[in-house]
Design a protein around this motif. Structure first.
Motif, PDB file in Angstrom:
ATOM      1  N   SER A 246     -28.807 -56.734   7.541  1.00 36.89           N
ATOM      2  CA  SER A 246     -27.571 -55.948   7.505  1.00 36.89           C
ATOM      3  C   SER A 246     -27.332 -55.199   8.807  1.00 36.89           C
ATOM      4  N   GLN A 247     -28.411 -55.017   9.591  1.00 33.14           N
ATOM      5  CA  GLN A 247     -28.307 -54.342  10.882  1.00 33.14           C
ATOM      6  C   GLN A 247     -28.300 -55.345  12.037  1.00 33.14           C
ATOM      7  N   ASN A 248     -27.948 -56.580  11.693  1.00 40.73           N
ATOM      8  CA  ASN A 248     -27.802 -57.665  12.680  1.00 40.73           C
ATOM      9  C   ASN A 248     -29.114 -58.016  13.377  1.00 40.73           C
ATOM     10  N   VAL A 249     -30.225 -57.769  12.703  1.00 38.20           N
ATOM     11  CA  VAL A 249     -31.517 -58.213  13.206  1.00 38.20           C
ATOM     12  C   VAL A 249     -31.688 -59.688  12.844  1.00 38.20           C
ATOM     13  N   ALA A 250     -32.049 -60.497  13.805  1.00 39.05           N
ATOM     14  CA  ALA A 250     -32.285 -61.924  13.556  1.00 39.05           C
ATOM     15  C   ALA A 250     -33.658 -62.065  12.892  1.00 39.05           C
ATOM     16  N   ILE A 251     -33.679 -62.193  11.567  1.00 41.83           N
ATOM     17  CA  ILE A 251     -34.943 -62.171  10.826  1.00 41.83           C
ATOM     18  C   ILE A 251     -35.600 -63.541  10.710  1.00 41.83           C
ATOM     19  N   GLY A 252     -35.049 -64.542  11.406  1.00 40.50           N
ATOM     20  CA  GLY A 252     -35.624 -65.876  11.371  1.00 40.50           C
ATOM     21  C   GLY A 252     -34.906 -66.766  10.382  1.00 40.50           C
ATOM     22  N   LEU A 253     -34.762 -68.027  10.736  1.00 46.46           N
ATOM     23  CA  LEU A 253     -34.021 -68.955   9.875  1.00 46.46           C
ATOM     24  C   LEU A 253     -34.712 -69.133   8.532  1.00 46.46           C
ATOM     25  N   GLY A 254     -36.039 -69.119   8.534  1.00 49.37           N
ATOM     26  CA  GLY A 254     -36.757 -69.280   7.275  1.00 49.37           C
ATOM     27  C   GLY A 254     -36.420 -68.173   6.296  1.00 49.37           C
ATOM     28  N   SER A 255     -36.364 -66.944   6.804  1.00 54.34           N
ATOM     29  CA  SER A 255     -36.024 -65.810   5.944  1.00 54.34           C
ATOM     30  C   SER A 255     -34.574 -65.862   5.500  1.00 54.34           C
ATOM     31  N   MET A 256     -33.668 -66.160   6.438  1.00 53.83           N
ATOM     32  CA  MET A 256     -32.253 -66.175   6.096  1.00 53.83           C
ATOM     33  C   MET A 256     -31.930 -67.314   5.131  1.00 53.83           C
ATOM     34  N   ASP A 257     -32.546 -68.452   5.332  1.00 56.67           N
ATOM     35  CA  ASP A 257     -32.318 -69.573   4.414  1.00 56.67           C
ATOM     36  C   ASP A 257     -32.727 -69.200   2.995  1.00 56.67           C
ATOM     37  N   PHE A 258     -33.875 -68.513   2.871  1.00 56.95           N
ATOM     38  CA  PHE A 258     -34.334 -68.108   1.537  1.00 56.95           C
ATOM     39  C   PHE A 258     -33.334 -67.154   0.894  1.00 56.95           C
ATOM     40  N   ILE A 259     -32.841 -66.203   1.662  1.00 55.67           N
ATOM     41  CA  ILE A 259     -31.872 -65.246   1.127  1.00 55.67           C
ATOM     42  C   ILE A 259     -30.619 -65.949   0.635  1.00 55.67           C
ATOM     43  N   LEU A 260     -30.113 -66.881   1.421  1.00 56.92           N
ATOM     44  CA  LEU A 260     -28.876 -67.566   1.049  1.00 56.92           C
ATOM     45  C   LEU A 260     -29.100 -68.540  -0.100  1.00 56.92           C
ATOM     46  N   GLU A 261     -30.216 -69.249  -0.082  1.00 62.27           N
ATOM     47  CA  GLU A 261     -30.510 -70.199  -1.162  1.00 62.27           C
ATOM     48  C   GLU A 261     -30.743 -69.483  -2.489  1.00 62.27           C
ATOM     49  N   SER A 262     -31.182 -68.244  -2.438  1.00 63.26           N
ATOM     50  CA  SER A 262     -31.431 -67.454  -3.649  1.00 63.26           C
ATOM     51  C   SER A 262     -30.190 -66.671  -4.085  1.00 63.26           C
ATOM     52  N   ASN A 263     -29.072 -66.931  -3.389  1.00 66.61           N
ATOM     53  CA  ASN A 263     -27.797 -66.253  -3.705  1.00 66.61           C
ATOM     54  C   ASN A 263     -27.877 -64.741  -3.535  1.00 66.61           C
ATOM     55  N   TYR A 264     -28.645 -64.312  -2.533  1.00 68.72           N
ATOM     56  CA  TYR A 264     -28.773 -62.895  -2.238  1.00 68.72           C
ATOM     57  C   TYR A 264     -27.911 -62.468  -1.051  1.00 68.72           C
ATOM     58  N   GLY A 265     -27.138 -63.392  -0.507  1.00 67.82           N
ATOM     59  CA  GLY A 265     -26.351 -63.085   0.675  1.00 67.82           C
ATOM     60  C   GLY A 265     -25.416 -61.908   0.486  1.00 67.82           C
ATOM     61  N   GLU A 266     -24.884 -61.755  -0.728  1.00 66.08           N
ATOM     62  CA  GLU A 266     -23.930 -60.661  -0.991  1.00 66.08           C
ATOM     63  C   GLU A 266     -24.570 -59.285  -0.807  1.00 66.08           C
ATOM     64  N   TYR A 267     -25.906 -59.223  -0.929  1.00 65.10           N
ATOM     65  CA  TYR A 267     -26.574 -57.932  -0.818  1.00 65.10           C
ATOM     66  C   TYR A 267     -26.696 -57.462   0.627  1.00 65.10           C
ATOM     67  N   ILE A 268     -26.492 -58.354   1.576  1.00 61.26           N
ATOM     68  CA  ILE A 268     -26.575 -57.936   2.971  1.00 61.26           C
ATOM     69  C   ILE A 268     -25.494 -56.904   3.275  1.00 61.26           C
ATOM     70  N   GLU A 269     -24.280 -57.176   2.843  1.00 55.30           N
ATOM     71  CA  GLU A 269     -23.193 -56.219   3.068  1.00 55.30           C
ATOM     72  C   GLU A 269     -23.439 -54.922   2.300  1.00 55.30           C
ATOM     73  N   LYS A 270     -23.889 -55.027   1.046  1.00 50.27           N
ATOM     74  CA  LYS A 270     -24.172 -53.831   0.252  1.00 50.27           C
ATOM     75  C   LYS A 270     -25.271 -52.992   0.906  1.00 50.27           C
ATOM     76  N   ALA A 271     -26.298 -53.670   1.412  1.00 53.61           N
ATOM     77  CA  ALA A 271     -27.396 -52.964   2.071  1.00 53.61           C
ATOM     78  C   ALA A 271     -26.896 -52.236   3.311  1.00 53.61           C
ATOM     79  N   GLY A 272     -25.968 -52.863   4.035  1.00 55.36           N
ATOM     80  CA  GLY A 272     -25.414 -52.245   5.235  1.00 55.36           C
ATOM     81  C   GLY A 272     -24.678 -50.960   4.918  1.00 55.36           C
ATOM     82  N   VAL A 273     -23.950 -50.952   3.809  1.00 55.72           N
ATOM     83  CA  VAL A 273     -23.220 -49.749   3.399  1.00 55.72           C
ATOM     84  C   VAL A 273     -24.193 -48.624   3.063  1.00 55.72           C
ATOM     85  N   ILE A 274     -25.247 -48.957   2.307  1.00 54.46           N
ATOM     86  CA  ILE A 274     -26.244 -47.943   1.932  1.00 54.46           C
ATOM     87  C   ILE A 274     -26.937 -47.408   3.180  1.00 54.46           C
ATOM     88  N   TYR A 275     -27.299 -48.314   4.091  1.00 52.05           N
ATOM     89  CA  TYR A 275     -28.013 -47.888   5.299  1.00 52.05           C
ATOM     90  C   TYR A 275     -27.130 -47.011   6.191  1.00 52.05           C
TER      91      TYR A 275
END
Length: 415
Positions: A246-275
């Motif tokens: 959410s802070q535009n840190v490149a966390i690695g394709l392996g990590s990002m792929d897991f987040i998107l494949e698990s349908n957690y992508g929507e939480y990135i924006e929510k996490a950014g708001v909280i942070y």
């Protein structure tokens, strides 16, 4: 009465038939039929023993297995044997839930005897699909087969299943509509400890949120920060990865792929708001670990290799976390720092849990993985309090009135 709910102290139990809902759901080795853990069973023993020794005729209601997939279901028969060993009581078992055999056995119970019924989730009424899709009111739950068959045999309903208190199902919320009801000793204890944690924690108060249960973690994080309960929130696991992303840190394709494949992508924006609101209190790892050629490697968060999959916090991060834990007066932890089941990715969790064992702070441990880690690193007996609940605990900390709490308060007002 406590929290608007009746307790066991409010009733004369001798000679009464008591339906007692417990949460003794534990991992099972289906090849041997043995339980892999007994933490929750141990926790409910004081209530079961008190009911039996007070002269009640005790009927235990429980479930086994997540209802995400019906193949997870299993009989509660192994639990009866463990209960016998831990309690020293005569505990019967019947492979029936509310049929003629179960009802006949309940009628024949003598004072001080205990009967464990089979898995409540063998009934469709107890499944999440039934709960979520039909969305029965608690009054309608009183009309289900389970309640209609068992309630007429009972004098009192006791709920000791705090770990399942976020569920709105007949065995948890239906009986309170038609029977005098109370919370058991475990429920009472967990409710008291978590209420105190939310209302008046000794400061500074640190929350440690990790693991992979993203929706629960962010729900709780926002609540405890909004209410000023937490002075710091230390992050690990997938929680940290999503916050970093959410802070535009490149966390690695392996990590990002897991987040998107698990349908957690929507939480990135929510996490950014909280942070953005609580950046001064949310502590992100300054470095992380990943595996390369089957070896643990570490990197600062601004230098994570492009193809990496983050599996743990790094050594600088867990030293920072250790210092904050030692400086705290109250610490709540839910979720590991990484994939602690594997040697290459357990260092963060091991270091944080070691600090939990060393600190003079009052420590509250919640969730199954957190308990597993505490056992692995031999700090269980150093924890201030270990909660049996996962989802219920998190929803309670988010400020939600749990369905079972609502039902028990209804019973206190009605009977």
């Amino acid at each position: 009465m406590k929290f608007g709910i009746q307790t066991l102290d409010d009733y004369d139990l001798r000679g009464k038939t008591v339906l007692c809902r417990v949460d003794i759901n534990q991992p099972v080795d289906k090849t041997t039929g043995q339980l892999k853990d007994t933490t929750r069973i141990r926790a409910c023993v004081p209530t079961v023993r008190e009911l039996a020794q007070s002269g009640a005729k005790v009927v235990l209601l429980a479930h086994q297995g997540s209802d995400i997939e019906y193949k997870n279901y299993y009989t509660t028969e192994p639990h009866a044997q463990v209960l016998r060993e831990l309690s020293g009581l005569k505990i019967g078992f019947i492979d029936d839930v509310c049929g003629p055999a179960a009802r006949a056995t309940i009628r024949d119970l003598k004072e001080g005897e205990v009967l464990l019924l089979d898995n409540m989730r063998f009934l469709a009424e107890e499944q999440t699909l039934f709960e979520m899709k039909l969305q029965l009111t608690q009054a309608q739950q009183a009309e289900t087969l389970l309640v209609r068959k068992l309630a007429p045999l009972a004098d009192l309903y006791v709920c000791d299943a705090f770990a399942a208190a976020h569920r709105d199902q007949p065995s948890l919320c239906g009986f309170e509509q038609v029977l005098p009801s109370a919370m058991g000793r475990l429920f009472e204890q967990e409710f008291s400890v978590i209420s105190e944690l939310m209302e008046s924690p000794t400061k500074p108060c640190t929350f440690i949120l990790g693991g992979a249960k993203i929706s629960d973690a962010f729900l709780m994080m926002e609540s405890v920060l909004e209410k000023g309960v937490a002075d710091h929130v230390l992050t690990g696991g997938l929680v940290a990865n999503i916050l970093l992303a959410s802070q535009n840190v490149a966390i690695g394709l392996g990590s990002m792929d897991f987040i998107l494949e698990s349908n957690y992508g929507e939480y990135i924006e929510k996490a950014g708001v909280i942070y953005s609101r609580f950046a001064d209190k949310i502590v992100l790892p300054e470095d992380v670990a990943f595996e390369q050629d089957d070896q643990r490697e570490e990197a600062f968060v601004n230098a994570i290799p492009a193809e990496a999959a983050v599996v743990d916090i790094g050594s600088r991060a867990f030293q920072t976390y250790t210092d904050l834990i030692h400086a705290s007066q109250t610490v709540f932890v839910n979720g590991p720092m990484g994939v602690f089941e594997q040697a290459a990715s357990e260092a963060g969790t091991r270091a944080v849990w070691t600090a939990l064992g060393e600190t003079k702070a009052y420590t509250v441990l919640g969730g199954g993985d957190s308990i597993t880690a505490a056992k692995k690193y031999d700090v269980m007996d150093k924890m201030g309090y270990v909660c049996t609940g996962g989802g219920a605990l998190i929803r309670f900390l988010s400020g939600e009135e749990l369905p079972v709490v609502r039902a028990l308060r209804h019973a206190a007002q009605t009977f």
